[in-house]
Scaffold this motif. Sequence first.
Motif, PDB file in Angstrom:
ATOM      1  N   LEU A 106       0.461  -1.197  -0.077  1.00 12.97           N
ATOM      2  CA  LEU A 106       0.049  -0.268   0.383  1.00 12.97           C
ATOM      3  C   LEU A 106       1.254   1.285  -0.326  1.00 12.97           C
ATOM      4  O   LEU A 106       0.458   2.595  -0.521  1.00 12.97           O
ATOM      5  CB  LEU A 106      -0.678   0.054   1.093  1.00 12.97           C
ATOM      6  N   PRO A 107       1.862   1.500   0.684  1.00 15.74           N
ATOM      7  CA  PRO A 107       2.702   2.532   0.242  1.00 15.74           C
ATOM      8  C   PRO A 107       3.001   3.464  -0.342  1.00 15.74           C
ATOM      9  O   PRO A 107       2.882   4.932  -0.468  1.00 15.74           O
ATOM     10  CB  PRO A 107       4.351   2.245   1.663  1.00 15.74           C
ATOM     11  N   ASP A 108       3.381   2.939  -1.667  1.00 10.21           N
ATOM     12  CA  ASP A 108       3.817   3.180  -2.622  1.00 10.21           C
ATOM     13  C   ASP A 108       2.594   3.558  -3.904  1.00 10.21           C
ATOM     14  O   ASP A 108       2.500   4.534  -4.568  1.00 10.21           O
ATOM     15  CB  ASP A 108       4.038   2.072  -3.775  1.00 10.21           C
ATOM     16  N   ILE A 109       1.047   3.335  -3.263  1.00  8.96           N
ATOM     17  CA  ILE A 109      -0.296   3.609  -3.737  1.00  8.96           C
ATOM     18  C   ILE A 109      -0.875   4.863  -2.775  1.00  8.96           C
ATOM     19  O   ILE A 109      -1.092   5.510  -4.345  1.00  8.96           O
ATOM     20  CB  ILE A 109      -1.368   1.844  -3.677  1.00  8.96           C
ATOM     21  N   LEU A 110      -0.913   4.504  -2.389  1.00 12.83           N
ATOM     22  CA  LEU A 110      -0.539   6.068  -1.509  1.00 12.83           C
ATOM     23  C   LEU A 110      -0.274   7.270  -1.171  1.00 12.83           C
ATOM     24  O   LEU A 110      -0.789   8.457  -1.802  1.00 12.83           O
ATOM     25  CB  LEU A 110      -0.675   5.436  -0.048  1.00 12.83           C
ATOM     26  N   LYS A 111       1.350   6.911  -1.394  1.00 10.06           N
ATOM     27  CA  LYS A 111       2.573   8.231  -2.587  1.00 10.06           C
ATOM     28  C   LYS A 111       1.872   8.978  -2.882  1.00 10.06           C
ATOM     29  O   LYS A 111       1.652  10.216  -3.609  1.00 10.06           O
ATOM     30  CB  LYS A 111       3.605   7.647  -2.481  1.00 10.06           C
ATOM     31  N   ASP A 112       1.448   7.564  -4.730  1.00 10.78           N
ATOM     32  CA  ASP A 112       0.923   8.511  -5.817  1.00 10.78           C
ATOM     33  C   ASP A 112      -0.435   8.978  -5.721  1.00 10.78           C
ATOM     34  O   ASP A 112      -0.760  10.112  -5.949  1.00 10.78           O
ATOM     35  CB  ASP A 112       0.720   7.042  -6.916  1.00 10.78           C
ATOM     36  N   PHE A 113      -1.058   8.736  -4.337  1.00  8.38           N
ATOM     37  CA  PHE A 113      -2.672   9.000  -4.041  1.00  8.38           C
ATOM     38  C   PHE A 113      -2.847  10.588  -3.970  1.00  8.38           C
ATOM     39  O   PHE A 113      -3.321  11.197  -4.040  1.00  8.38           O
ATOM     40  CB  PHE A 113      -3.417   8.082  -3.471  1.00  8.38           C
ATOM     41  N   GLU A 115      -0.751  12.125  -3.638  1.00 12.08           N
ATOM     42  CA  GLU A 115       0.523  13.791  -4.596  1.00 12.08           C
ATOM     43  C   GLU A 115      -0.761  13.877  -5.356  1.00 12.08           C
ATOM     44  O   GLU A 115      -1.006  15.605  -5.286  1.00 12.08           O
ATOM     45  CB  GLU A 115       1.391  12.819  -5.136  1.00 12.08           C
ATOM     46  N   HIS A 116      -1.244  13.047  -5.926  1.00  8.02           N
ATOM     47  CA  HIS A 116      -2.665  13.044  -6.600  1.00  8.02           C
ATOM     48  C   HIS A 116      -3.817  14.227  -6.320  1.00  8.02           C
ATOM     49  O   HIS A 116      -4.319  15.055  -7.054  1.00  8.02           O
ATOM     50  CB  HIS A 116      -3.074  12.419  -7.767  1.00  8.02           C
ATOM     51  N   TYR A 117      -4.322  13.698  -4.606  1.00 10.22           N
ATOM     52  CA  TYR A 117      -5.125  14.540  -4.320  1.00 10.22           C
ATOM     53  C   TYR A 117      -5.250  14.706  -2.861  1.00 10.22           C
ATOM     54  O   TYR A 117      -5.019  14.461  -2.174  1.00 10.22           O
ATOM     55  CB  TYR A 117      -6.032  13.204  -4.088  1.00 10.22           C
ATOM     56  N   PRO A 118      -4.187  15.652  -2.702  1.00 13.20           N
ATOM     57  CA  PRO A 118      -3.684  16.072  -1.360  1.00 13.20           C
ATOM     58  C   PRO A 118      -4.802  16.953  -0.508  1.00 13.20           C
ATOM     59  O   PRO A 118      -4.728  16.959   0.702  1.00 13.20           O
ATOM     60  CB  PRO A 118      -2.950  17.792  -1.899  1.00 13.20           C
ATOM     61  N   ARG A 119      -6.446  17.330  -0.981  1.00 12.37           N
ATOM     62  CA  ARG A 119      -7.262  17.524  -0.384  1.00 12.37           C
ATOM     63  C   ARG A 119      -8.276  16.605   0.704  1.00 12.37           C
ATOM     64  O   ARG A 119      -8.592  16.346   1.156  1.00 12.37           O
ATOM     65  CB  ARG A 119      -8.301  18.264  -0.961  1.00 12.37           C
ATOM     66  N   VAL A 120      -7.109  15.352   0.080  1.00 10.76           N
ATOM     67  CA  VAL A 120      -8.807  14.361   0.478  1.00 10.76           C
ATOM     68  C   VAL A 120      -7.719  13.360   1.965  1.00 10.76           C
ATOM     69  O   VAL A 120      -6.244  13.357   1.721  1.00 10.76           O
ATOM     70  CB  VAL A 120      -8.216  12.836  -0.554  1.00 10.76           C
ATOM     71  N   LYS A 121      -8.453  13.077   2.734  1.00 13.45           N
ATOM     72  CA  LYS A 121      -7.872  12.568   3.918  1.00 13.45           C
ATOM     73  C   LYS A 121      -8.067  11.424   3.897  1.00 13.45           C
ATOM     74  O   LYS A 121      -9.239  10.981   3.441  1.00 13.45           O
ATOM     75  CB  LYS A 121      -8.763  13.291   5.650  1.00 13.45           C
ATOM     76  N   ILE A 122      -6.918  10.692   5.047  1.00 11.77           N
ATOM     77  CA  ILE A 122      -6.931   8.746   4.825  1.00 11.77           C
ATOM     78  C   ILE A 122      -7.489   8.843   6.065  1.00 11.77           C
ATOM     79  O   ILE A 122      -6.573   9.244   6.982  1.00 11.77           O
ATOM     80  CB  ILE A 122      -5.726   8.757   3.835  1.00 11.77           C
ATOM     81  N   SER A 123      -7.497   8.225   6.257  1.00  8.41           N
ATOM     82  CA  SER A 123      -7.960   7.009   7.120  1.00  8.41           C
ATOM     83  C   SER A 123      -8.151   5.270   7.585  1.00  8.41           C
ATOM     84  O   SER A 123      -8.979   5.108   6.111  1.00  8.41           O
ATOM     85  CB  SER A 123      -9.826   7.216   7.909  1.00  8.41           C
TER      86      SER A 123
END
Length: 289
Positions: A106-113, A115-123
């Motif tokens: 997951l870390p590599d996927i989330l890094k990409d995510f 970067e593309h969607y900085p306003r999205v909060k991740i839980s």
Amino acid sequence: MALTDFELIVVLSTEGNMRKAAEKLFVSQPALSQRLQHIEQDWGTPIFIRSKRGVSLTAEGELIVAFARHMLEKKNEIKARIQAGGSEVYGTLKLAVSSVNGQYWLPDILKDFVEHYPRVKISLVTGWSSEILERIYQRSCHAAIVRGNPVWRGEKLHLFSDPLNLVDTRIRTLSQLQDDDRPYIQFKSDSSYARVITEWWHSRNMKNPARTILVDQIETCKQMATHGIGYAVLPSISLTENDPVHRIPLIDRQGEPLRRDNWLLYDEEAMQLRQVRAFVELVRHRLFR
């Protein structure tokens, strides 16, 4: 220069090896080499220096690859905006992920995510796959990533199949294991994973381990195995080329590699949320690019 050419030189610069890049791009090595020659002719300069060790960028190649990365990022940015219906993506993305995937995939996927969607909060919550399934059954997350063969009536996206290996610093074959009295190092996992290992063990008529060391985390298990304390069964995703262990692939009764499938689970209701739709599409793009 087409976008596929950008992807080619970016992947090749990342892998540093023609064979590995060809495998990642799902093309033959001769086809990759031929396409690279056309790209270099188009730019009028060598992009890579080829050697027995692999390929490395020329000074001009560094500039070209930087440009290619920029173009691919712009492509992904525009694609994400189109997929989001022209509206900015924000809100909270609730993910429940199996511990193994949370640690290694997951870390590599989330890094990409992010970067593309900085306003999205991740839980994000992690746990055994059985626990993660309960969370998505109860709708306490938008999407789940699990290992095994989940029972799920919603949408499923197959991520990858992960071969299992017996790893050890000493032994190279299963026959050598019969005379080894060092401990079997096992990490805590859900019952389905433990059952797969147990069934394989008995199918090979292996003697029971003389001793067992049970640890909480897979990384602890790996570190103990790589330090020669004992042997362990680990998924391929947790191993790298630099790990000083021998890998013995686990083979089932049909002679096929024993694997654990990995899935992204979600449903149509969650896909109505822009942030969920953006995450699923990003994962799908990473799988089929």
